[in-house]
Design a protein around this motif. Structure first.
Motif, PDB file in Angstrom:
ATOM      1  N   ALA A  58       0.827  -1.207   0.000  1.00  0.00           N
ATOM      2  CA  ALA A  58       0.000   0.000   0.000  1.00  0.00           C
ATOM      3  C   ALA A  58       0.858   1.253   0.000  1.00  0.00           C
ATOM      4  O   ALA A  58       0.541   2.248  -0.669  1.00  0.00           O
ATOM      5  N   ALA A  59       1.958   1.250   0.756  1.00  0.00           N
ATOM      6  CA  ALA A  59       2.843   2.413   0.798  1.00  0.00           C
ATOM      7  C   ALA A  59       3.507   2.652  -0.556  1.00  0.00           C
ATOM      8  O   ALA A  59       3.598   3.800  -1.030  1.00  0.00           O
ATOM      9  N   TRP A  60       3.966   1.584  -1.204  1.00  0.00           N
ATOM     10  CA  TRP A  60       4.563   1.739  -2.526  1.00  0.00           C
ATOM     11  C   TRP A  60       3.531   2.237  -3.536  1.00  0.00           C
ATOM     12  O   TRP A  60       3.849   3.068  -4.408  1.00  0.00           O
ATOM     13  N   THR A  61       2.301   1.749  -3.455  1.00  0.00           N
ATOM     14  CA  THR A  61       1.259   2.175  -4.397  1.00  0.00           C
ATOM     15  C   THR A  61       0.939   3.654  -4.236  1.00  0.00           C
ATOM     16  O   THR A  61       0.811   4.398  -5.230  1.00  0.00           O
ATOM     17  N   ASP A  62       0.793   4.111  -3.005  1.00  0.00           N
ATOM     18  CA  ASP A  62       0.517   5.529  -2.765  1.00  0.00           C
ATOM     19  C   ASP A  62       1.665   6.406  -3.263  1.00  0.00           C
ATOM     20  O   ASP A  62       1.440   7.455  -3.879  1.00  0.00           O
TER      21      ASP A  62
END
Length: 543
Positions: free
Chosen positions: A333-337
């Motif tokens: 999720a952090a990489w996607t954001d």
């Protein structure tokens, strides 16, 4: 005395097939030797890019997409005509005599021929129309066109044009359907961008004494100067949609031929290659055009690992620590954001390095051998029965242990000077981050961070203070999530139990119940190679 050059005992022997197969052995005839993907994997990648494009298109992409669309249609037509023509009758039985004459059926080329005509017309009109004018083509469509050209070269050189078995005909129809579906989705994305551009012009002109008139009640935002382009692209979209709807896209993909991987060696090599190319892509001066692909591929690695963890946890004999699943999910999720934020700061016409693109494409293809099946994601039972799935999970988890290195490099790039983006995108991003509380510094929500004149003119402006502050905060979050995922992966990788393939009726498809699985407890024994085996005992499972 016999001339040595004419002596049959000393002259070099000339084989009958030397002249026919010279292209197979000529080194200059080989292109893209570093790309190991098959034709089906290349088409899958194009279809995936089309879906991502449709989800991430806006009015600012209208002109670049329109300039790149004829190139994509030309590459798609080349791929379409490179595919073997279908045969109407099945293969004859082995004992029956072959037919005297095999007559080929006419392939359904009417749809692709119409798209070629429309693409040629759009390409010509772009040289004479005032709008959109000279604009750099969209890099995403150029990448898709390059992939289709690569698939067409492979098909022309190595394609089989003889009689096909029923499975071969189904695979051929699936390839045609996937190709036209990618063209259809991409064309729809271009149409959406044009209509959004027209809507923006319509809304801005509505507040002035000279509003724009709508030329068509069914398409209220096809206003000048996009009226002609909306009609042309709409005709192409209708042609592609008629083929996709008539051929029943999803059932055809379920008949697509897919060979299960013999081992996880391809995934291991793809991950090693990706790690090298990602560090190279972020080290040089060309890092701004590579950073989006690097960040989103890291998110893909986390997503693939999560899919395999879910497959292991869905069986009663498998065991996956809940904190490992949470750490991998938070890292993804952090990489996607972070990827979405860097995408706002990257022009649409940028093209990543070729070596990085090939490494990312090979990694996606290698991971999808384990996680994909037909038109969607494979079931947990199918994933568990594939050879190399357990080794592939360990390879992905091992790659995540070193993900914090790339996260730190990306974090350093967030402090680079001169970050800029489209005025309207920067304005929306700044206001949304302030409203969501994503800005870690004190800012005034009533300030217009981007000039309305810049927004109206569609200029590229420096990134506002809230956008930079939220980008740095998102980078710090990605570093923390990647570091935590690496630490938890190192601590818990040896306690992950990959279940033995069993009856699919015994599957537990609920991931939420995984930490509370009932049944016999398990322990693990780790081999020197790092693979995990299972054995039943009377103790409780490791936590």
């Amino acid at each position: 005395m016999t001339d040595p050059a004419n002596d049959p005992t000393t002259a070099p022997r000339q084989w009958a097939y030397d002249g026919d197969d010279v292209e197979l052995f000529h080194t200059d005839a080989f292109t893209h030797v570093s790309d190991q993907r098959s034709v089906g994997e290349l088409l899958f990648d194009v279809d995936r890019h089309a879906r991502v494009l449709l989800m991430d298109v806006c009015e600012h992409d209208a002109a670049p997409l329109l300039h790149a669309w004829p190139t994509l249609i030309s590459a798609a037509g080349s791929m379409w005509h490179a595919l073997p023509a279908p045969l109407p009758q099945p293969l004859p039985q082995p004992m029956s005599p072959p037919p005297a004459e095999i007559r080929r059926a006419e392939p359904p080329t009417s749809c692709m021929d119409r798209l070629d005509v429309i693409g040629t017309g759009v390409s010509r009109r772009l040289t004479t129309k005032r709008w959109p004018g000279p604009t750099a083509p969209d890099g995403r469509l150029l990448e898709m066109a390059d992939t289709l050209s690569r698939a067409a070269d492979l098909t022309r050189r190595f394609g089989y044009h003889g009689p096909l078995s029923p499975a071969g005909r189904d695979d051929l129809e699936a390839a045609r359907a996937r190709l036209l579906h990618a063209v259809y989705v991409t064309t729809h994305a271009v149409s959406v961008a044009l209509l959004q551009f027209g809507r923006t012009r319509h809304d801005l002109a509505a507040a002035t004494p000279r509003p724009l008139a709508s030329p068509n009640e069914r398409i209220p935002y096809a206003v000048a100067p996009t009226t002609e382009w909306v009609r042309r692209i709409g005709a192409a979209e209708s042609a592609a949609a008629s083929y996709v709807n008539r051929r029943q896209f999803a059932p055809l993909l379920n008949k697509e031929h897919r060979a299960d991987p013999a081992s996880a060696s391809r995934l291991n090599l793809a991950l090693a290659r990706w790690d090298i190319e990602a560090h190279r892509g972020l080290a040089g001066h060309s890092w701004p055009k590579n950073i989006v692909l690097v960040v989103r591929t890291q998110a893909f690695i986390a997503g693939s690992a999560l899919t395999l963890l879910d497959a292991a946890a869905a069986h009663e004999q498998g065991y996956v620590p809940s904190r490992l699943v949470e750490a991998v999910a938070q890292s993804g999720a952090a990489w996607t954001d972070l990827g979405g934020r860097w995408d706002d700061l990257t022009p649409a016409h940028t093209h990543p390095a070729d070596a990085l693109l090939l490494a990312a494409g090979e990694l996606r293809a290698a991971a999808r051998e384990l996680t994909q099946d037909g038109a969607g994601r494979a079931t947990p039972h199918t994933i568990r029965t594939r050879p190399g799935a357990a080794e592939g999970l360990h390879a992905l988890l091992a790659a995540m242990r070193h993900g914090d290195e790339l996260a730190h490099v990306v974090d350093e790039r967030s402090a680079a000077p001169g970050l800029s983006g489209h005025a309207r995108v920067m304005s929306h991003r700044a206001q949304n981050d302030i409203a969501a509380g994503r800005v870690p510094i004190a800012v005034d929500s009533n300030i217009a961070w981007v000039s309305p004149l810049d927004i109206h003119a569609g200029r590229t402006v420096p990134a506002p203070v809230p956008v930079i502050a939220a980008l740095k905060a998102s980078s710090h979050t990605a570093v923390q999530a990647a570091t935590a995922a690496g630490a938890i992966t190192t601590a818990t990788a040896d306690v992950v139990l990959w279940p033995v393939p069993d009856d699919p009726a015994r599957e537990n498809l609920s991931r939420q119940r995984q930490p509370h699985l009932a049944g016999k407890a398990r322990t693990t024994s780790v081999r020197p190679s790092g693979s995990v085996t299972t054995r039943s005992t009377g103790t409780s499972p490791p936590r």
